[in-house]
Structure formats: C-alpha cells, structure tokens
Design an enzyme around this catalytic site. Structure first.
Site, PDB file in Angstrom:
ATOM      1  N   HIS A  12     -66.260 -54.317  -7.899  1.00  0.00           N
ATOM      2  CA  HIS A  12     -66.006 -55.435  -9.106  1.00  0.00           C
ATOM      3  C   HIS A  12     -67.123 -55.003 -10.184  1.00  0.00           C
ATOM      4  O   HIS A  12     -68.088 -55.468 -10.064  1.00  0.00           O
ATOM      5  CB  HIS A  12     -66.180 -56.761  -8.311  1.00  0.00           C
ATOM      6  CG  HIS A  12     -65.702 -57.999  -9.592  1.00  0.00           C
ATOM      7  ND1 HIS A  12     -64.557 -58.593  -9.402  1.00  0.00           N
ATOM      8  CD2 HIS A  12     -66.194 -58.090 -10.750  1.00  0.00           C
ATOM      9  CE1 HIS A  12     -64.307 -59.542 -10.479  1.00  0.00           C
ATOM     10  NE2 HIS A  12     -65.510 -59.200 -11.456  1.00  0.00           N
ATOM     11  N   HIS A  14     -67.034 -54.255 -14.305  1.00  0.00           N
ATOM     12  CA  HIS A  14     -66.433 -53.970 -15.682  1.00  0.00           C
ATOM     13  C   HIS A  14     -66.959 -52.848 -16.370  1.00  0.00           C
ATOM     14  O   HIS A  14     -68.317 -52.933 -16.510  1.00  0.00           O
ATOM     15  CB  HIS A  14     -66.680 -55.176 -16.576  1.00  0.00           C
ATOM     16  CG  HIS A  14     -65.894 -56.521 -15.817  1.00  0.00           C
ATOM     17  ND1 HIS A  14     -64.490 -56.866 -16.228  1.00  0.00           N
ATOM     18  CD2 HIS A  14     -66.256 -57.292 -14.853  1.00  0.00           C
ATOM     19  CE1 HIS A  14     -64.215 -57.921 -15.454  1.00  0.00           C
ATOM     20  NE2 HIS A  14     -65.092 -58.263 -14.406  1.00  0.00           N
ATOM     21  N   GLU A 195     -63.694 -68.644  -9.977  1.00  0.00           N
ATOM     22  CA  GLU A 195     -65.113 -68.495 -10.804  1.00  0.00           C
ATOM     23  C   GLU A 195     -65.356 -69.754 -11.322  1.00  0.00           C
ATOM     24  O   GLU A 195     -66.349 -70.363 -11.175  1.00  0.00           O
ATOM     25  CB  GLU A 195     -65.246 -67.214 -11.347  1.00  0.00           C
ATOM     26  CG  GLU A 195     -66.541 -66.889 -12.335  1.00  0.00           C
ATOM     27  CD  GLU A 195     -66.453 -66.025 -13.388  1.00  0.00           C
ATOM     28  OE1 GLU A 195     -65.165 -65.566 -13.628  1.00  0.00           O
ATOM     29  OE2 GLU A 195     -67.795 -65.523 -13.597  1.00  0.00           O
ATOM     30  N   ASP A 273     -70.576 -57.213 -11.119  1.00  0.00           N
ATOM     31  CA  ASP A 273     -69.813 -57.679 -12.308  1.00  0.00           C
ATOM     32  C   ASP A 273     -70.093 -56.881 -13.842  1.00  0.00           C
ATOM     33  O   ASP A 273     -69.419 -56.252 -13.866  1.00  0.00           O
ATOM     34  CB  ASP A 273     -69.842 -59.191 -12.309  1.00  0.00           C
ATOM     35  CG  ASP A 273     -68.735 -59.900 -13.081  1.00  0.00           C
ATOM     36  OD1 ASP A 273     -67.630 -59.347 -13.159  1.00  0.00           O
ATOM     37  OD2 ASP A 273     -68.814 -61.064 -13.239  1.00  0.00           O
TER      38      ASP A 273
HETATM   39  N1  ADE Z   1     -64.906 -60.283 -17.558  1.00  0.00           N
HETATM   40  C1  ADE Z   1     -66.217 -59.537 -17.686  1.00  0.00           C
HETATM   41  N2  ADE Z   1     -66.944 -60.029 -16.593  1.00  0.00           N
HETATM   42  C2  ADE Z   1     -65.989 -61.430 -16.297  1.00  0.00           C
HETATM   43  C3  ADE Z   1     -66.421 -62.327 -15.381  1.00  0.00           C
HETATM   44  N3  ADE Z   1     -67.664 -62.621 -14.758  1.00  0.00           N
HETATM   45  N4  ADE Z   1     -65.294 -63.228 -15.515  1.00  0.00           N
HETATM   46  C4  ADE Z   1     -64.237 -63.155 -16.134  1.00  0.00           C
HETATM   47  N5  ADE Z   1     -63.919 -62.216 -16.930  1.00  0.00           N
HETATM   48  C5  ADE Z   1     -64.812 -61.232 -17.111  1.00  0.00           C
HETATM   49 ZN    ZN Z   2     -65.782 -59.799 -13.211  1.00  0.00          ZN
END
Ligand code: ADE
Ligand code: ZN
Length: 327
Positions: A12, A14, A195, A273
């Site tokens: 996970h 981005h 989340e 993340d």
């Molecule tokens: N985009 C980038 N990081 C994110 C996160 N923690 N939650 C949702 N969308 C995201």
């Molecule tokens: Zn994320």
C-alpha cells in the site's frame, strides 16, 4: 537489531504520496509553479487534517506534468523503498494524475513508469507492480474512465485496480461499475475503507466492490461479526499504522488495533501509505511495531509472507519474492 535490512513486501504505497518534498520543490522550481502553503518551516509537507492532506497531496501532484516527471519520481521512490529493505512493492497510480484520464496519454505515462521501474529492479533488485487507482472524491464517472484505462493496460505489470481518496464521498456501491469493469479485465481488487468511516464501510466495500484486500480497514476492529466475515472471505488488510497515527485516526501507536486484528486471526500486512507526508519509512514502521507490540523478526517474516501471498503479481514473481523472504 536493525530492521532496515530485513526483506520487506509493501502493498500500500501511493506513487505521488511517496514523493520526497525536495523532489517536488525541485520540480516546482523548474516549472515556476508556486507551492505556497504546502510545506512547514522545516520543508516537510504540512496539513491540518486528512481532508487538508488530500488538498496538499493534489497540489504537490500538480508539479508532475509529464511522463518523464513520473519516470524520475519512480526512480526516487524505488531508491527510497529499496534502502529500507523493500524487495517487492505495489504502488497506486492514477490516470487522473497521469494524463487527466486520456487513454493515450495514460499509456505514455505508464510506459515511462515501467521503464524506470525496470531500471530500479536491475539496479536495486526491487520489483514494482502497479495498481490503477480511482480517486473517490473525483466521482463515479471519473472512476469508470479510470477503470477503462486500467482494463486497457491490465497485464503482467498493471495487476490491480483500487480506490483511494475521501471515504466520506458517496457509497462503495456508486463505484461498482468501475470495479466490475476492472475485475472483468482480470485485475485484482482493493479499496480504501475503514480508515475514516466505520465497519459498515468495510462491509459494503467487500460486498459491493468485491474487494479482496482493504486499504487500512482498521476500523473493522469495532465489529466482531465483520472480523469473522473478513476471516471467512480471506480478505487481507493493508495496514499503515504510521499513517493512521500521523493523521490522527489513533492518538497513540499503542491505541492502534493492528495487534488486536492479528490476535483475532485477520491477515494483516504493513505499509507506509504516503511515507514523507507521515514522517515514516518501512524501517520506522517496523521499529515502532517492535517497540509498541513487541514484534520480532519472526513476526515480521510471517507478515511479509502474508503480504507476498496477497500480492497481485503472477505466481512466478510471487515464488521469487517468497524465496527471498525465506532466505
Ligand atoms: N490517498 C493518499 N493517501 C490516502 C489515504 N491515507 N487515504 C485515502 N486516500 C489517500
Ligand atoms: Zn492509502
């Protein structure tokens, strides 16, 4: 012991969210883009809360304007990951940011990213695979366009489809068409849920989007029936404890449910993340998990094997990764 050198699998991450602030500042300077208000006095990314974080993320992403920019980003990101022992990563990439949803432009961005990833594999031994990702608050129509790009490029390298962004925007069911289209093209599915919203969101994401993995999913801990469902359906959670702590989902590391999820029998994995946004690295995540919950090398090995088995890559790649984890 140092956790830095332990081999790791990260599911996970981005792509833009992994951009070092210096990298974004340099691009902004080259392109004369003003980035006022997105950095603090120490040069780190600065945001007030999750929703402000999304705005800062999108402002920083404005500097990434060409396939070459994404190639440079890919090189920088994979060097950082490899430095922290990551041997296999899956990153979220969005046609929305790479060519504005145009399929031809998307192909060019993707080609540049893949070339840079191939070079990083030769140089550092790290393997990258891509998950095409819709941004939830851009809406269901954009998500359909995104999943069409995903379907057209599905294969050995683009292995999954997912969704991030503002979990409070719409319902998972609004995005069912996009996820169905991606699944029918052979892509594996993950989506952020649980989340910011509670267990119902995770339940609906599994039911309506048929997600096999959940990004975060940590708030499932609030519902024992959902925990049973997650285990029964063999859903894997992409847990990012440092992200949850930095964004205030949990006030302390000790309040994070990763240990309780694991104890309940849920398959958990560990990722960063958006590492520079959350002042973290995979090494830092491991150090904090060791310090907070007593996780040792054996627990991390187990978690990495869970991650390798939940990776969306082909079985030959998986076997290579598992062999390195067992070594
Ligand atoms: N985009 C980038 N990081 C994110 C996160 N923690 N939650 C949702 N969308 C995201
Ligand atoms: Zn994320």
């Amino acid at each position: 012991m140092s956790f830095q050198t332990q081999n790791k699998v990260e599911l996970h991450l981005h792509h833009e969210g992994a951009a070092p602030p210096d990298f974004i500042r340099a691009l902004a300077k080259e392109k004369s883009i003003s980035l006022e208000g997105i950095f603090d006095e120490n040069g780190a990314y600065s945001y007030k809360d999750f929703w402000d974080f999304l705005k800062v993320y999108e402002a920083a992403t404005e500097c990434l304007k060409t396939p070459r920019d994404y190639a440079r980003l890919t090189t920088a990101v994979l060097e950082n990951c490899a430095q922290h022992g990551v041997i296999y990563a899956e990153s979220f990439i969005s046609p929305d940011f790479c060519g504005g949803g145009d399929p031809v432009a998307w192909g060019e961005y993707l080609h540049a990213i893949q070339e840079a990833a191939d070079k990083a594999e030769k140089d550092h031994g790290i393997v990258l695979r891509g998950i095409v990702t819709a941004v939830r608050h851009f809406g269901a129509d954009k998500a359909k366009q995104t999943s069409l790009c995903a379907a057209q490029t599905a294969g050995d390298w683009i292995v999954g489809f997912g969704m991030g962004g503002d979990e409070k925007f719409g319902t998972p069911g609004d995005f069912a068409y996009a996820f169905d289209q991606a699944r029918e093209s052979g892509l594996r599915l993950t989506s952020h849920a649980g989340e910011w919203s509670g267990p119902e969101e995770v339940r609906a994401t599994i039911r309506d989007l048929k997600a096999e993995r959940i990004g975060h999913g940590v708030r499932a801990i609030e519902d024992a029936d959902l925990i049973r469902e997650i285990i029964d359906r063999d859903v894997v959670l992409e847990v990012c404890p440092g992200s949850n702590y930095a964004l205030g989902v949990y006030p302390e590391w000790s309040a994070h449910p990763i240990q309780r999820l694991r104890d309940a029998g849920v398959k958990v994995t560990v990722s960063t993340d958006d590492p520079p946004f959350f002042h973290t690295t995979m090494t830092h995540e491991y150090e904090m998990l060791a310090k907070t919950f007593g996780w040792d090398e054996d627990v991390f090995k187990e978690v990495n094997i869970v991650a390798a088995n939940a990776a969306f890559c082909d079985d030959e790649t998986r076997a290579r990764i598992l062999k390195k984890l067992e070594a």
